[in-house]
Design a protein around this motif. Structure first.
Motif, PDB file in Angstrom:
ATOM      1  N   PRO A   1       0.808  -1.226   0.000  1.00 39.57           N
ATOM      2  CA  PRO A   1       0.000   0.000   0.000  1.00 39.57           C
ATOM      3  C   PRO A   1       0.839   1.273   0.000  1.00 39.57           C
ATOM      4  CG  PRO A   1      -0.888  -1.578   1.569  1.00 39.57           C
ATOM      5  CD  PRO A   1       0.412  -2.148   1.086  1.00 39.57           C
TER       6      PRO A   1
ATOM      7  N   LEU B   1       1.932   1.749  -3.554  1.00 39.35           N
ATOM      8  CA  LEU B   1       0.802   2.182  -4.385  1.00 39.35           C
ATOM      9  C   LEU B   1       0.470   3.646  -4.137  1.00 39.35           C
ATOM     10  CD1 LEU B   1      -1.442  -0.976  -4.030  1.00 39.35           C
ATOM     11  CD2 LEU B   1      -0.324  -0.176  -6.119  1.00 39.35           C
ATOM     12  N   SER B   2       0.484   4.038  -2.884  1.00 38.80           N
ATOM     13  CA  SER B   2       0.177   5.440  -2.578  1.00 38.80           C
ATOM     14  C   SER B   2       1.231   6.368  -3.159  1.00 38.80           C
ATOM     15  CB  SER B   2       0.112   5.648  -1.063  1.00 38.80           C
ATOM     16  OG  SER B   2      -0.800   4.750  -0.480  1.00 38.80           O
TER      17      SER B   2
ATOM     18  N   TRP C   1       0.417   9.193  -6.013  1.00 43.68           N
ATOM     19  CA  TRP C   1       0.715  10.600  -5.787  1.00 43.68           C
ATOM     20  C   TRP C   1       1.662  11.130  -6.869  1.00 43.68           C
ATOM     21  CZ3 TRP C   1       4.645  14.079  -4.895  1.00 43.68           C
ATOM     22  CH2 TRP C   1       4.255  15.335  -4.393  1.00 43.68           C
TER      23      TRP C   1
ATOM     24  N   HIS D   1      -4.305  -1.275 -12.424  1.00 43.25           N
ATOM     25  CA  HIS D   1      -4.840  -2.353 -11.600  1.00 43.25           C
ATOM     26  C   HIS D   1      -5.078  -3.563 -12.497  1.00 43.25           C
ATOM     27  CE1 HIS D   1      -8.205  -4.245  -9.076  1.00 43.25           C
ATOM     28  NE2 HIS D   1      -7.068  -4.444  -8.438  1.00 43.25           N
TER      29      HIS D   1
ATOM     30  N   GLU E   1      -6.579   2.519 -14.809  1.00 45.46           N
ATOM     31  CA  GLU E   1      -5.417   3.214 -14.279  1.00 45.46           C
ATOM     32  C   GLU E   1      -5.559   3.343 -12.764  1.00 45.46           C
ATOM     33  OE1 GLU E   1      -2.789   7.158 -15.430  1.00 45.46           O
ATOM     34  OE2 GLU E   1      -4.229   6.297 -16.823  1.00 45.46           O
TER      35      GLU E   1
ATOM     36  N   ASP F   1      -6.173   4.187  -9.252  1.00 49.84           N
ATOM     37  CA  ASP F   1      -6.945   5.216  -8.576  1.00 49.84           C
ATOM     38  C   ASP F   1      -7.496   4.580  -7.310  1.00 49.84           C
ATOM     39  OD1 ASP F   1      -8.552   7.259  -7.729  1.00 49.84           O
ATOM     40  OD2 ASP F   1      -9.916   7.213  -9.451  1.00 49.84           O
ATOM     41  N   LEU F   2      -6.826   4.841  -6.219  1.00 51.33           N
ATOM     42  CA  LEU F   2      -7.118   4.108  -4.986  1.00 51.33           C
ATOM     43  C   LEU F   2      -8.154   4.806  -4.129  1.00 51.33           C
ATOM     44  CD1 LEU F   2      -3.501   3.188  -3.912  1.00 51.33           C
ATOM     45  CD2 LEU F   2      -5.279   1.624  -4.722  1.00 51.33           C
ATOM     46  N   LYS F   3      -8.940   3.989  -3.453  1.00 50.83           N
ATOM     47  CA  LYS F   3      -9.792   4.505  -2.399  1.00 50.83           C
ATOM     48  C   LYS F   3      -9.369   3.851  -1.096  1.00 50.83           C
ATOM     49  CE  LYS F   3     -14.304   4.649  -2.993  1.00 50.83           C
ATOM     50  NZ  LYS F   3     -15.623   4.440  -3.677  1.00 50.83           N
ATOM     51  N   HIS F   4      -9.195   4.702  -0.090  1.00 51.38           N
ATOM     52  CA  HIS F   4      -8.719   4.187   1.188  1.00 51.38           C
ATOM     53  C   HIS F   4      -9.869   4.273   2.174  1.00 51.38           C
ATOM     54  CE1 HIS F   4      -4.723   4.796  -0.621  1.00 51.38           C
ATOM     55  NE2 HIS F   4      -5.274   5.895  -1.096  1.00 51.38           N
ATOM     56  N   THR F   5     -10.340   3.144   2.614  1.00 56.14           N
ATOM     57  CA  THR F   5     -11.477   3.167   3.519  1.00 56.14           C
ATOM     58  C   THR F   5     -11.132   2.490   4.834  1.00 56.14           C
ATOM     59  OG1 THR F   5     -12.283   1.134   2.500  1.00 56.14           O
ATOM     60  CG2 THR F   5     -13.180   3.182   1.665  1.00 56.14           C
TER      61      THR F   5
ATOM     62  N   SER G   1       7.928  10.485  -6.826  1.00 56.92           N
ATOM     63  CA  SER G   1       7.445  10.916  -5.516  1.00 56.92           C
ATOM     64  C   SER G   1       8.596  11.016  -4.529  1.00 56.92           C
ATOM     65  CB  SER G   1       6.424   9.917  -4.956  1.00 56.92           C
ATOM     66  OG  SER G   1       5.277   9.895  -5.756  1.00 56.92           O
TER      67      SER G   1
ATOM     68  N   ILE H   1      -0.176   8.093   1.990  1.00 53.19           N
ATOM     69  CA  ILE H   1       1.173   7.575   2.215  1.00 53.19           C
ATOM     70  C   ILE H   1       1.467   7.534   3.707  1.00 53.19           C
ATOM     71  CG2 ILE H   1       3.617   8.016   1.787  1.00 53.19           C
ATOM     72  CD1 ILE H   1       2.708   9.426  -0.846  1.00 53.19           C
TER      73      ILE H   1
ATOM     74  N   SER I   1      -0.545   4.689   5.311  1.00 53.44           N
ATOM     75  CA  SER I   1       0.007   3.365   5.034  1.00 53.44           C
ATOM     76  C   SER I   1       1.262   3.118   5.850  1.00 53.44           C
ATOM     77  CB  SER I   1       0.344   3.235   3.545  1.00 53.44           C
ATOM     78  OG  SER I   1      -0.772   3.544   2.757  1.00 53.44           O
TER      79      SER I   1
ATOM     80  N   LYS J   1      -8.445  -0.350   4.106  1.00 54.67           N
ATOM     81  CA  LYS J   1      -8.678  -1.176   2.930  1.00 54.67           C
ATOM     82  C   LYS J   1      -8.418  -0.330   1.701  1.00 54.67           C
ATOM     83  CE  LYS J   1     -12.429  -3.748   2.644  1.00 54.67           C
ATOM     84  NZ  LYS J   1     -13.776  -4.253   3.061  1.00 54.67           N
TER      85      LYS J   1
ATOM     86  N   THR K   1      -8.911  -0.050  -2.156  1.00 49.51           N
ATOM     87  CA  THR K   1      -9.665  -0.632  -3.259  1.00 49.51           C
ATOM     88  C   THR K   1      -9.494   0.191  -4.526  1.00 49.51           C
ATOM     89  OG1 THR K   1     -11.603   0.601  -2.525  1.00 49.51           O
ATOM     90  CG2 THR K   1     -11.417  -1.654  -1.763  1.00 49.51           C
TER      91      THR K   1
ATOM     92  N   ALA L   1     -10.729   2.256  -7.490  1.00 50.72           N
ATOM     93  CA  ALA L   1     -11.897   3.113  -7.675  1.00 50.72           C
ATOM     94  C   ALA L   1     -12.727   2.669  -8.871  1.00 50.72           C
ATOM     95  CB  ALA L   1     -11.460   4.565  -7.855  1.00 50.72           C
TER      96      ALA L   1
END
Lengths: 148, 148
Positions: A91, A94-95, A99, A114, A119, A121-125, B16, B92, B95, B123, B125, B127
């Motif tokens: 993670p 990926l972040s 960025w 992915h 392309e 584009d992450l969602k962090h929940t 980055s 970032i 994580s 988590k 995921t 998008a």
DNA sequence: CTACAGGGTTGGAAAAATCAACCCTCTGTG
DNA sequence: CACAGAGGGTTGATTTTTCCAACCCTGTAG
């Protein structure tokens, strides 16, 4: 006279950086994540000097992020693989990738996709409530107390 | 003949890191994220040497991650705030925080909590498809072509 | 007059990173 | 046999960074 002497904030971000925060470490982990396991190839793909790479691999190994595996005797040859701990650094990679794609002007680089083809584009929940994680809410709680 | 000369992999992770990968930079960003905006406090909370901190803040400012704001004349005093780009570094940080909590033996540190009260457990995921992101799938695609 | 807050800069010492060259064990080629 | 190349490093000298302590400057409080 109570010199409190203000120690820097003890936090797990700093603890992570103590393991992977040196120059080149993250790029080494990137290569291992991408399936590149051998010294020479890692050196070429990262651009790290050989002596530094050697030192980083030893460090990451002693920190339990990387494992060295003999893949041939005579002459002994090793390759490097991520441990479970190393794998869970994903993670962070990926972040960083996301960025950089959004905020740096690298135009000649490769794009991260992915496995679904889209392309990156992450969602962090939050795993607990499912809500998007936006805040950084630090609270002091000494975990040693739960160890009786 | 064709000396390919193997340039290191151009990628947005490296891009980055070129911005935030120097020592102390991420801890500085952590402090700004936590609402600490002044030189002295950042210095105390991170433990960074003052001269290095000064240099990092200038660097981050010139990279567009941090903004310097005058909050008082006579004598001029500045505070530092994250720009939008800086704010988006949050995943970032999260994580890193999560990995450190899981894989380092820091026991005296503070815990990171989501605003819902639960301990940090992210988590990640996609998008686009909603699936959990596990792989790191790099594909070359030159983005400049879509700029007509 | 002195101390302290706030935000730095400076100079010198110590530690890291860099670079080029070298080493060692094999395997393949002529 | 001699030599080159793959693979995985190490060594020594040089350059860059980092670190540390001390200092500077403006203004307010006692």
């Amino acid at each position: 006279m109570s010199e409190v002497e203000a120690a820097p904030r003890a936090c797990t971000i700093a603890a992570s950086l103590a393991v992977i925060g040196e120059k080149w470490s993250i790029l080494v982990i990137r290569e291992l994540s991408l399936g590149v396991h051998r010294f020479d190839a890692i050196q070429r793909n990262t651009g790290a000097p050989r002596d530094i790479l050697s030192s980083r691999l030893r460090r990451l190994e002693s920190e339990g992020v990387v494992e060295k595996q003999l893949y041939q005797l005579h002459p002994p040859r090793y390759e490097y693989r991520l441990t479970e701990a190393g794998d869970e650094l994903r993670p962070i990679l990926l972040s960083l990738a996301e960025w950089g794609a959004r905020w740096t002007d690298e135009t000649t680089h490769a794009t991260w996709l992915h496995e679904c083809g889209a392309e990156l584009d992450l969602k962090h929940t939050c795993a607990a409530c499912g809500g998007e994680v936006t805040g950084l809410d630090l609270r002091r709680r000494h975990r040693s107390e739960s160890a009786a």
